[in-house]
Design a protein around this motif. Structure first.
Motif, PDB file in Angstrom:
ATOM      1  N   ARG A 174       9.384  -9.665 -16.495  1.00  0.00           N
ATOM      2  CA  ARG A 174       7.959  -9.927 -16.719  1.00  0.00           C
ATOM      3  C   ARG A 174       7.180  -9.161 -15.661  1.00  0.00           C
ATOM      4  NH1 ARG A 174       7.528 -14.945 -14.757  1.00  0.00           N
ATOM      5  NH2 ARG A 174       9.687 -14.896 -14.037  1.00  0.00           N
ATOM      6  N   GLY A 175       6.057  -8.572 -16.050  1.00  0.00           N
ATOM      7  CA  GLY A 175       5.364  -7.750 -15.071  1.00  0.00           C
ATOM      8  C   GLY A 175       3.851  -7.800 -15.149  1.00  0.00           C
ATOM      9  N   ARG A 176       3.247  -7.267 -14.105  1.00  0.00           N
ATOM     10  CA  ARG A 176       1.803  -7.071 -14.080  1.00  0.00           C
ATOM     11  C   ARG A 176       1.491  -5.739 -14.765  1.00  0.00           C
ATOM     12  NH1 ARG A 176       0.327 -11.019 -10.365  1.00  0.00           N
ATOM     13  NH2 ARG A 176       1.933 -11.482  -8.817  1.00  0.00           N
ATOM     14  N   THR A 177       0.268  -5.572 -15.186  1.00  0.00           N
ATOM     15  CA  THR A 177      -0.129  -4.337 -15.851  1.00  0.00           C
ATOM     16  C   THR A 177      -0.513  -3.285 -14.814  1.00  0.00           C
ATOM     17  OG1 THR A 177      -2.470  -4.925 -15.974  1.00  0.00           O
ATOM     18  CG2 THR A 177      -1.035  -5.697 -17.768  1.00  0.00           C
ATOM     19  N   ALA A 178      -0.628  -2.045 -15.280  1.00  0.00           N
ATOM     20  CA  ALA A 178      -1.073  -0.969 -14.392  1.00  0.00           C
ATOM     21  C   ALA A 178      -2.480  -1.253 -13.872  1.00  0.00           C
ATOM     22  CB  ALA A 178      -1.029   0.366 -15.129  1.00  0.00           C
ATOM     23  N   ASP A 179      -3.318  -1.886 -14.703  1.00  0.00           N
ATOM     24  CA  ASP A 179      -4.664  -2.260 -14.250  1.00  0.00           C
ATOM     25  C   ASP A 179      -4.594  -3.274 -13.111  1.00  0.00           C
ATOM     26  OD1 ASP A 179      -5.856  -0.599 -16.102  1.00  0.00           O
ATOM     27  OD2 ASP A 179      -6.178  -2.186 -17.582  1.00  0.00           O
ATOM     28  N   ASP A 180      -3.673  -4.246 -13.242  1.00  0.00           N
ATOM     29  CA  ASP A 180      -3.499  -5.242 -12.178  1.00  0.00           C
ATOM     30  C   ASP A 180      -3.105  -4.564 -10.865  1.00  0.00           C
ATOM     31  OD1 ASP A 180      -3.977  -7.298 -14.009  1.00  0.00           O
ATOM     32  OD2 ASP A 180      -1.843  -7.560 -14.460  1.00  0.00           O
ATOM     33  N   ILE A 181      -2.161  -3.632 -10.955  1.00  0.00           N
ATOM     34  CA  ILE A 181      -1.671  -2.957  -9.751  1.00  0.00           C
ATOM     35  C   ILE A 181      -2.767  -2.084  -9.142  1.00  0.00           C
ATOM     36  CG2 ILE A 181       0.055  -1.377  -8.829  1.00  0.00           C
ATOM     37  CD1 ILE A 181       1.077  -4.176  -9.781  1.00  0.00           C
ATOM     38  N   GLU A 182      -3.515  -1.397  -9.985  1.00  0.00           N
ATOM     39  CA  GLU A 182      -4.608  -0.572  -9.467  1.00  0.00           C
ATOM     40  C   GLU A 182      -5.615  -1.431  -8.700  1.00  0.00           C
ATOM     41  OE1 GLU A 182      -8.371   2.186 -10.968  1.00  0.00           O
ATOM     42  OE2 GLU A 182      -6.720   1.774 -12.360  1.00  0.00           O
ATOM     43  N   ARG A 183      -5.927  -2.588  -9.252  1.00  0.00           N
ATOM     44  CA  ARG A 183      -6.875  -3.475  -8.583  1.00  0.00           C
ATOM     45  C   ARG A 183      -6.351  -3.885  -7.203  1.00  0.00           C
ATOM     46  NH1 ARG A 183      -7.188  -8.938  -7.988  1.00  0.00           N
ATOM     47  NH2 ARG A 183      -9.271  -9.804  -7.598  1.00  0.00           N
ATOM     48  N   LEU A 184      -5.062  -4.248  -7.129  1.00  0.00           N
ATOM     49  CA  LEU A 184      -4.481  -4.650  -5.848  1.00  0.00           C
ATOM     50  C   LEU A 184      -4.506  -3.501  -4.843  1.00  0.00           C
ATOM     51  CD1 LEU A 184      -1.390  -6.729  -7.050  1.00  0.00           C
ATOM     52  CD2 LEU A 184      -3.356  -7.595  -5.772  1.00  0.00           C
ATOM     53  N   VAL A 185      -4.155  -2.314  -5.306  1.00  0.00           N
ATOM     54  CA  VAL A 185      -4.127  -1.154  -4.413  1.00  0.00           C
ATOM     55  C   VAL A 185      -5.531  -0.844  -3.897  1.00  0.00           C
ATOM     56  CG1 VAL A 185      -3.703   1.339  -4.312  1.00  0.00           C
ATOM     57  CG2 VAL A 185      -2.033  -0.176  -5.399  1.00  0.00           C
ATOM     58  N   ARG A 186      -6.517  -0.900  -4.773  1.00  0.00           N
ATOM     59  CA  ARG A 186      -7.890  -0.617  -4.348  1.00  0.00           C
ATOM     60  C   ARG A 186      -8.389  -1.663  -3.345  1.00  0.00           C
ATOM     61  NH1 ARG A 186     -10.519   3.376  -6.981  1.00  0.00           N
ATOM     62  NH2 ARG A 186      -9.734   4.073  -9.013  1.00  0.00           N
ATOM     63  N   LEU A 187      -8.088  -2.930  -3.605  1.00  0.00           N
ATOM     64  CA  LEU A 187      -8.520  -3.985  -2.683  1.00  0.00           C
ATOM     65  C   LEU A 187      -7.884  -3.802  -1.310  1.00  0.00           C
ATOM     66  CD1 LEU A 187      -8.399  -7.114  -5.032  1.00  0.00           C
ATOM     67  CD2 LEU A 187     -10.445  -6.094  -4.009  1.00  0.00           C
ATOM     68  N   ASN A 188      -6.623  -3.403  -1.286  1.00  0.00           N
ATOM     69  CA  ASN A 188      -5.953  -3.180  -0.010  1.00  0.00           C
ATOM     70  C   ASN A 188      -6.485  -1.939   0.698  1.00  0.00           C
ATOM     71  OD1 ASN A 188      -3.583  -5.110   0.675  1.00  0.00           O
ATOM     72  ND2 ASN A 188      -3.387  -4.811  -1.530  1.00  0.00           N
ATOM     73  N   HIS A 189      -6.682  -0.863  -0.042  1.00  0.00           N
ATOM     74  CA  HIS A 189      -7.220   0.353   0.567  1.00  0.00           C
ATOM     75  C   HIS A 189      -8.616   0.110   1.136  1.00  0.00           C
ATOM     76  CE1 HIS A 189      -4.601   3.929  -0.011  1.00  0.00           C
ATOM     77  NE2 HIS A 189      -3.992   3.140  -0.884  1.00  0.00           N
ATOM     78  N   ALA A 190      -9.391  -0.741   0.486  1.00  0.00           N
ATOM     79  CA  ALA A 190     -10.732  -1.054   0.986  1.00  0.00           C
ATOM     80  C   ALA A 190     -10.673  -1.710   2.362  1.00  0.00           C
ATOM     81  CB  ALA A 190     -11.461  -1.963  -0.003  1.00  0.00           C
ATOM     82  N   GLN A 191      -9.541  -2.352   2.671  1.00  0.00           N
ATOM     83  CA  GLN A 191      -9.351  -2.965   3.987  1.00  0.00           C
ATOM     84  C   GLN A 191      -8.648  -2.033   4.966  1.00  0.00           C
ATOM     85  OE1 GLN A 191      -8.139  -7.289   4.011  1.00  0.00           O
ATOM     86  NE2 GLN A 191      -7.299  -6.719   2.017  1.00  0.00           N
ATOM     87  N   GLY A 192      -8.262  -0.855   4.488  1.00  0.00           N
ATOM     88  CA  GLY A 192      -7.516   0.064   5.341  1.00  0.00           C
ATOM     89  C   GLY A 192      -6.021  -0.160   5.306  1.00  0.00           C
ATOM     90  N   LEU A 193      -5.533  -0.905   4.301  1.00  0.00           N
ATOM     91  CA  LEU A 193      -4.099  -1.160   4.156  1.00  0.00           C
ATOM     92  C   LEU A 193      -3.526  -0.177   3.145  1.00  0.00           C
ATOM     93  CD1 LEU A 193      -4.187  -5.070   4.000  1.00  0.00           C
ATOM     94  CD2 LEU A 193      -3.540  -3.646   5.951  1.00  0.00           C
ATOM     95  N   THR A 194      -2.629   0.687   3.602  1.00  0.00           N
ATOM     96  CA  THR A 194      -2.113   1.753   2.741  1.00  0.00           C
ATOM     97  C   THR A 194      -0.594   1.738   2.595  1.00  0.00           C
ATOM     98  OG1 THR A 194      -1.997   3.298   4.611  1.00  0.00           O
ATOM     99  CG2 THR A 194      -4.053   3.243   3.351  1.00  0.00           C
TER     100      THR A 194
END
Length: 572
Positions: free
Chosen positions: A231-251
């Motif tokens: 079972r998995g998250r969608t590519a949209d879900d992952i993009e959202r997580l990555v963007r939220l982390n990058h906004a905090q400087g987490l890469t």
């Protein structure tokens, strides 16, 4: 309770990832650690969502507190007294609790309950015991009888209800949601703030893109709790997580799927990460976990490394075909090991592999012989050694439990670095010697130089940093790297019940001696590693190759010794 006009009632949700006790009864805690908790991030995101949706009513504010005990001391009295002083209530949630962390989790829960705050424990130990065993085990009964709520399974569909019952004071003793395998699509993904990761090296974030695994390894707990259906998250879900982390400087990200290669949405996720990287400049450094056949999936390694995969953990487990058959790891083909690792190397990824010792057919001599094969013929960067352990939730543990086999009842020892039951061919001391000697052999000065000579370019720096991490935790602290960090912190009174509290002067004299020994050892270790790096960069090693790293030919495919072993196993 009387509240000022216009104010809201507050309900406190305290999320704690517990640590475990060391062999001296002290909680394992570090000044800086390496591995973050995805379970803590998941529960934080679910609780934030519940808060924002006002699941307890518009007049109740949910106050969230996070604590990862591997890097933070749990302020039990401070939190409890602050809550009681304000006339408020709350719930303590011990999250992602593995078997080796269960004793510590229970002790923390009891301490909070003494202060008048209810608690509940979830994670793999509770889930595995309730799912795989016909009755409650003694430690589960003890926790239940102490008034601690036990939660088995995944809670994405259940968290709102659990919070309501906690707020209303109607929590049940046990909840079993293991049969409920929730969809992860559109569900709030694991997320914490950068401030919550300040005690971790590289401030690495994490997320599970999917759960479950299609294979049937007998030692595995994942398949019996999360299931064989992916079972998995969608590519949209992952993009959202990555963007939220990058906004905090987490890469930096660790994708915690037990086997990301079998996530049906891996390619869509990889394509999205590639787009973010190459079109929008959102560069991520990624670590994944996968199996030994991932290189046969078209485009998998190419796309994942383009997406930013720099490190990969592979379930190698053994180079002995009898051991692989014993644990149901039939998908691991020895003849593919070398080709698989070479492919990852060709795409500039650092490789880590789990390696289990202490299978029923093992002897000290066979273990050390196989470690030499591992060093000489397989182009592996890091081996993570584990003692074969019947983990609650696995088929191995279930079978032994049903037989009435003698297993150590102390769950604190079930972290795969202790022997918890008799071995048919080795004494406990001999098996522990094999475990320590395997680490000493693979991470010897000589083999570390070989590993550094095999790596060229910027990945050598990453290799160097990880070698310092592994060698320091194993050789200076006698702790597995996955439980390790830098500069051990202890609390004089922060000790397991039953152990004596040492006097002030004796304790701090020991701590000073420990810190001095660690500091000198770390200086020597880092100096030695720098010397090895300088040696590896000498012109004479610019074109270094050995049997493990030479381009594959008919004669070298799979490693000659490995092929011979496989043929012998087939004949037998």
């Amino acid at each position: 309770m009387v509240l000022p006009r216009g104010s809201k009632e507050r309900f406190h949700v305290i999320l704690i990832k517990p640590s475990k006790y060391d062999d001296d009864g002290y909680v394992i805690r570090w000044w800086r650690a390496v591995v973050t908790s995805n379970s803590l991030a998941c529960l934080n995101a679910l609780t934030e969502s519940a808060r924002d949706r006002h699941v307890l009513g518009s007049e109740v504010e949910i106050a969230i507190h996070l604590c990862d005990e591997t890097v933070q001391r749990v302020p039990i009295r401070k939190w409890a007294r602050s809550i009681k002083k304000a006339g408020e209530t709350g719930i303590v949630c011990l999250v992602g609790v593995q078997s080796n962390q269960f004793p510590r989790a229970v002790d923390l829960a009891k301490e909070f309950q003494k202060e008048g705050i209810r608690s509940m424990i979830g994670g793999f130990h509770v889930s595995g015991c309730l799912e795989m065993l016909p009755e409650l085990t003694p430690e589960i009964k003890e926790a239940r009888d102490a008034g601690i709520t036990l939660v088995a399974g995944e809670v994405e569909n259940r968290w709102d209800g659990l919070l309501r019952e906690a707020y209303e004071g109607t929590l049940q003793p046990i909840y079993n949601f293991v049969a409920d395998k929730p969809s992860l699509e559109g569900v709030p993904g694991p997320l914490v703030s950068k401030n919550d990761l300040k005690y971790f090296i590289n401030a690495q974030s994490s997320f599970d893109a999917g759960r479950g695994c299609p294979f049937h390894c007998s030692f595995c707990t994942i398949i019996n709790i999360q299931g064989n259906q992916m079972r998995g998250r969608t590519a949209d879900d992952i993009e959202r997580l990555v963007r939220l982390n990058h906004a905090q400087g987490l890469t930096h990200f660790f994708i915690t799927d037990d086997n990301f290669a079998r996530n049906r949405g891996w390619e869509a996720i990889a394509d999205r990460l590639i787009h973010l990287r190459e079109q929008e400049g959102l560069h991520s450094s990624i670590m994944i976990q996968t199996d030994t056949l991932a290189h046969k999936i078209p485009r998998f390694i190419e796309k994942m490394t383009r997406a930013g995969c720099r490190r990969v953990f592979i379930g190698l487990e053994s180079v002995n075909p009898d051991n692989l058959a014993e644990c149901g790891k039939r998908q691991n083909m020895l003849s593919e090991y070398r080709r698989m690792l070479q492919t990852w190397r060709d795409h500039n990824a650092i490789t880590y592999a789990g390696y289990i010792i202490g299978f029923p057919g093992d002897t000290y001599e066979s273990i050390m012989r196989d470690v030499e094969y591992l060093k000489r013929e397989i182009p592996l960067d890091f081996a993570e050694f584990f003692i074969w352990t019947p983990l609650p939730g696995s088929k191995d543990h279930q079978a032994l439990y049903r037989k009435g086999a003698r297993m150590n009842p102390d769950m604190n020892l079930y972290e795969t670095a202790h022997v918890v039951m008799e071995h048919p061919k080795m004494s406990t001391d001999e098996l522990m010697r094999a475990y320590h000697d395997a680490w000493s052999s693979f991470y010897s000065k000589e083999h570390c130089l070989t590993l550094l000579k095999r790596r060229k370019g910027p990945r050598r720096r990453l290799l160097f940093a990880s070698l310092v991490w592994f060698r320091s935790t194993v050789f200076l602290e006698n702790i597995h790297p996955l439980l390790g960090g830098y500069i051990r912190l202890k609390g004089r009174k922060n000790r397991r019940p039953g152990y004596p509290i040492e006097s002030f002067w004796i304790y701090y004299m020991k701590r000073f001696a420990d810190f001095f020994r660690y500091s000198v050892g770390m200086i020597q270790l880092v100096s030695e590693m720098y010397g090895l790096v300088r040696t590896a960069t000498l012109p004479e090693f610019a074109d270094y190759e050995d049997i493990a790293t030479k381009p594959e030919t008919t004669e070298t495919a799979g490693g000659l010794s490995l092929i011979q072993k496989q043929k012998r196993a087939v004949v037998a």
